[in-house]
Design an enzyme around this catalytic site. Structure first.
Site, mmCIF file in Angstrom:
data_model
loop_
_atom_site.group_PDB
_atom_site.id
_atom_site.type_symbol
_atom_site.label_atom_id
_atom_site.label_comp_id
_atom_site.label_asym_id
_atom_site.label_seq_id
_atom_site.Cartn_x
_atom_site.Cartn_y
_atom_site.Cartn_z
ATOM 1 N N ARG A 143 0.757 -1.284 -0.018
ATOM 2 C CA ARG A 143 -0.104 0.153 -0.158
ATOM 3 C C ARG A 143 0.820 1.274 0.128
ATOM 4 N NH1 ARG A 143 -2.126 0.591 5.029
ATOM 5 N NH2 ARG A 143 -3.192 -1.338 4.971
ATOM 6 N N TYR A 157 -15.988 20.499 -11.121
ATOM 7 C CA TYR A 157 -16.389 19.063 -11.793
ATOM 8 C C TYR A 157 -17.756 18.783 -10.532
ATOM 9 C CZ TYR A 157 -15.441 13.975 -12.602
ATOM 10 O OH TYR A 157 -15.536 12.828 -13.260
ATOM 11 N N ASP A 164 -7.821 22.066 -9.104
ATOM 12 C CA ASP A 164 -7.995 20.845 -9.941
ATOM 13 C C ASP A 164 -7.482 21.303 -11.192
ATOM 14 O OD1 ASP A 164 -8.876 18.981 -11.721
ATOM 15 O OD2 ASP A 164 -10.619 18.428 -10.639
ATOM 16 N N LYS A 174 -7.010 11.676 -17.308
ATOM 17 C CA LYS A 174 -7.227 12.387 -18.606
ATOM 18 C C LYS A 174 -5.849 12.390 -19.213
ATOM 19 C CE LYS A 174 -11.434 12.622 -17.017
ATOM 20 N NZ LYS A 174 -11.928 13.677 -16.192
HETATM 21 C C1 LIG Z 1 -12.521 13.503 -14.703
HETATM 22 C C2 LIG Z 1 -12.242 14.614 -13.766
HETATM 23 C C3 LIG Z 1 -12.016 14.569 -12.587
HETATM 24 C C4 LIG Z 1 -12.284 13.011 -12.013
HETATM 25 O O1 LIG Z 1 -11.333 12.072 -12.644
HETATM 26 P P1 LIG Z 1 -11.741 10.377 -12.260
HETATM 27 O O2 LIG Z 1 -10.305 9.683 -12.471
HETATM 28 O O3 LIG Z 1 -12.675 10.313 -13.445
HETATM 29 O O4 LIG Z 1 -12.345 10.338 -11.088
HETATM 30 C C5 LIG Z 1 -11.727 15.306 -11.593
HETATM 31 N N1 LIG Z 1 -11.710 16.672 -12.215
HETATM 32 C C6 LIG Z 1 -11.833 16.928 -13.287
HETATM 33 C C7 LIG Z 1 -11.602 18.421 -13.951
HETATM 34 C C8 LIG Z 1 -12.394 16.119 -14.257
HETATM 35 O O5 LIG Z 1 -12.422 16.162 -15.596
#
Ligand SMILES: *Cc1c(COP(=O)(O)O)cnc(C)c1O
Length: 406
Positions: free
Chosen positions: A75, A129, A201, A226
Site C-alpha cells: 500500500r 467538476y 483541480d 485524462k
Molecule cells: C474527470 C475529472 C475528474 C475525476 O477524475 P476520475 O479519474 O474520472 O475520477 C476530476 N476533475 C476533473 C476536472 C475531471 O475532468
C-alpha cells in the site's frame, strides 16, 4: 565525468526531480527514472506487491518510518509508483511530494480530507467538476464541513468571503463545461494572507500549461485518467503539494488506505513521456476547430479559454502556457433533444465520459450552479478535440451542424 540520463542524482527519498535547470520537455523524458528503480531499463518494471519480505525483525523496523524508496508494504508503494510520483513532483516548481489515488475523484477527496476538519468552512468554486461538488454536499457535509460556493470570476474579492472558520479554497480553472478562467494568483494571495489553504483541480491544463504551485497554490490535483494517461485505458489521480502540506497529505492518504495499482502507474508514466507533444497537437487542432465553430451561424458562442470571447480570457493569457483540447460551444436556439441529435450525427466524435485521450468526444453539457447561472442562447455541447486530422473533424462538425436544430 558526465552524468547519463537516468543516473540517480537524488537528494532524498522525496527528491524533486533534479535537473531543475532544464526545460519541462527535457525533464519529462527522464523524470522519475532512478537506476535503483529501473535497473538500467528505460522504463521501470511493473512491481506488483502486497507483502514485502524482510530478512529479520530489525530489517522490518528499519523500513519505518514509511518513506518512498524503501519497500515496506504494498500500500505504501513500489518503484513503479515512486517513479511516477517523483516525475509528477518534478513537473511542479515548488513541489515537495506527490501521492497517487485510484481515480481523479479519489484524489480530490483525499486532498480535501487532508486539510479539513469538522466545523471548518470550505470555499468551493461554483464551476467545479460535478462529483467534486457532490463530495462536498454529501460526505463533507455529513462530517461537519460547510461548503460555500463562489463565483468563478471572483478574484481578489474572495477576501470578503473568508471568515474565521474558512480553512480552504478550492479552485478549478478553467471551469467544468463553462470554462471560466480564474484569477489564481489573486485568490492565492488573499488566501495566504489569512492562512487559508488553496487547492486546484489542474486536470485541464496539467502542470505543463498551468504552473499552479508557482502561482501560489498549495495543493495541485490531477485526474491522471485524462491527459497524463492519454489513452483512455486507466483510472488514476494524483495530488502534488508544497512542503507544509506534505505530512498531512501522506498521513491522511495512509489512514484512508488510498493506493494506486502498479499497472496504472506504469501506464501513466508511459503517457507522461509524450504529454507535451500530445498537448501541443490537442491545442493546435482544438484552436482550429474552435475558431471555425465561432464563425458558424448555428453557434452562439465558443467557450474556449484561448479565445478572447471566453470569460476572463485575460487571466488565461497572463497565467497559462497553452490550452488543451477541451472546450464547449453554446448553440443558437434549439433544445436538449436537438443537441442530442447533433451529437449523434457526428461520425468522428465518440459519445462518452472522460476526455484527454487521443480520440475526439462530444457530450451534452450539464451545468449545476449555486451562485446563479448565466442565460444561454441554447444548449451547451462539450467537445474534446483528439489527435485526428483537424480538417476531418471540421468536415464532420459541418455536416452535423448543417441541419441544426433539425
Ligand atoms: C474527470 C475529472 C475528474 C475525476 O477524475 P476520475 O479519474 O474520472 O475520477 C476530476 N476533475 C476533473 C476536472 C475531471 O475532468
Amino acid at each position: 565525468m558526465g552524468r547519463r540520463p537516468g543516473d540517480a542524482q537524488s537528494t532524498g527519498p522525496r527528491g524533486m526531480s533534479e535537473k531543475k535547470h532544464v526545460k519541462p520537455d527535457t525533464r519529462l523524458v527522464a523524470a522519475g527514472r532512478r537506476r535503483e528503480w529501473t535497473q538500467g531499463l528505460v522504463n521501470p518494471a511493473v512491481w506488483r506487491a502486497s507483502t514485502i519480505l524482510f530478512d529479520d525483525i530489525a530489517a522490518m523496523h528499519d523500513a519505518e518510518p514509511v518513506r518512498d524508496g524503501i519497500l515496506h508494504y504494498g500500500r505504501n508503494g513500489t518503484p513503479t509508483t515512486w517513479a511516477l510520483c517523483e516525475a509528477l513532483t518534478g513537473l511542479e516548481e515548488g513541489a515537495a511530494l506527490t501521492r497517487l489515488y485510484p481515480s481523479g475523484s479519489a484524489a480530490v477527496a483525499g486532498a480535501l480530507l487532508s486539510v479539513l476538519a469538522a466545523g471548518d468552512e470550505l470555499l468551493m468554486v461554483d464551476s467545479a467538476y460535478g462529483p467534486t461538488r457532490a463530495f462536498c454536499d454529501t460526505v463533507l457535509r455529513r462530517f461537519g464541513v460547510t461548503t460555500h460556493y463562489y463565483d468563478p470570476l471572483l478574484g481578489a474579492g474572495i477576501a470578503d468571503l473568508i471568515g474565521e472558520k474558512t480553512r480552504a479554497i478550492f479552485l478549478e480553472s478553467p471551469g467544468t463545461y463553462t470554462f471560466e478562467v480564474q484569477d489564481v494568483p489573486a485568490i492565492c494571495a488573499a488566501a495566504r494572507a489569512r492562512g487559508v489553504a488553496t487547492l486546484i483541480d489542474n486536470t485541464w491544463a496539467t502542470p505543463l500549461y498551468l504552473p499552479a504551485l508557482a502561482l501560489g497554490v498549495d495543493i495541485s490535483i490531477l485526474a491522471c485518467t485524462k491527459y497524463i494517461g492519454g489513452h483512455a485505458d486507466l483510472m488514476l489521480g494524483s495530488v502534488t503539494v508544497t512542503e507544509p502540506f506534505a505530512t498531512r497529505l501522506e498521513r491522511t492518504r495512509r489512514v484512508l488506505g488510498q493506493t494506486a495499482g502498479p499497472d496504472e502507474a506504469w501506464l501513466a508514466l508511459r503517457g507522461l513521456r509524450t504529454l507535451s507533444v500530445r498537448l501541443a497537437r490537442h491545442q493546435e487542432s482544438g484552436l482550429r476547430v474552435a475558431r471555425w465553430l465561432a464563425g458558424q451561424p448555428q453557434v452562439a458562442r465558443v467557450l474556449h479559454p484561448a479565445l478572447p470571447s471566453c470569460p476572463s480570457h485575460e487571466h488565461f493569457a497572463r497565467d497559462f502556457k497553452g490550452a488543451s483540447g477541451l472546450f464547449s460551444i453554446v448553440l443558437k436556439g434549439g433544445d436538449e433533444a436537438a443537441a442530442a441529435r447533433l451529437i449523434e450525427r457526428l461520425t468522428l466524435f465518440g459519445i462518452g465520459y472522460s476526455w484527454g485521450a487521443f480520440e475526439s468526444l462530444a457530450v451534452p453539457g450539464h451545468v449545476t450552479r449555486t451562485c446563479g447561472a448565466a442565460e444561454r442562447e441554447g444548449p451547451l455541447v462539450r467537445l474534446h478535440i483528439g489527435l485526428e486530422d483537424a480538417d476531418d473533424l471540421i468536415a464532420d462538425l459541418a455536416q452535423a451542424l448543417a441541419s441544426y436544430p433539425g
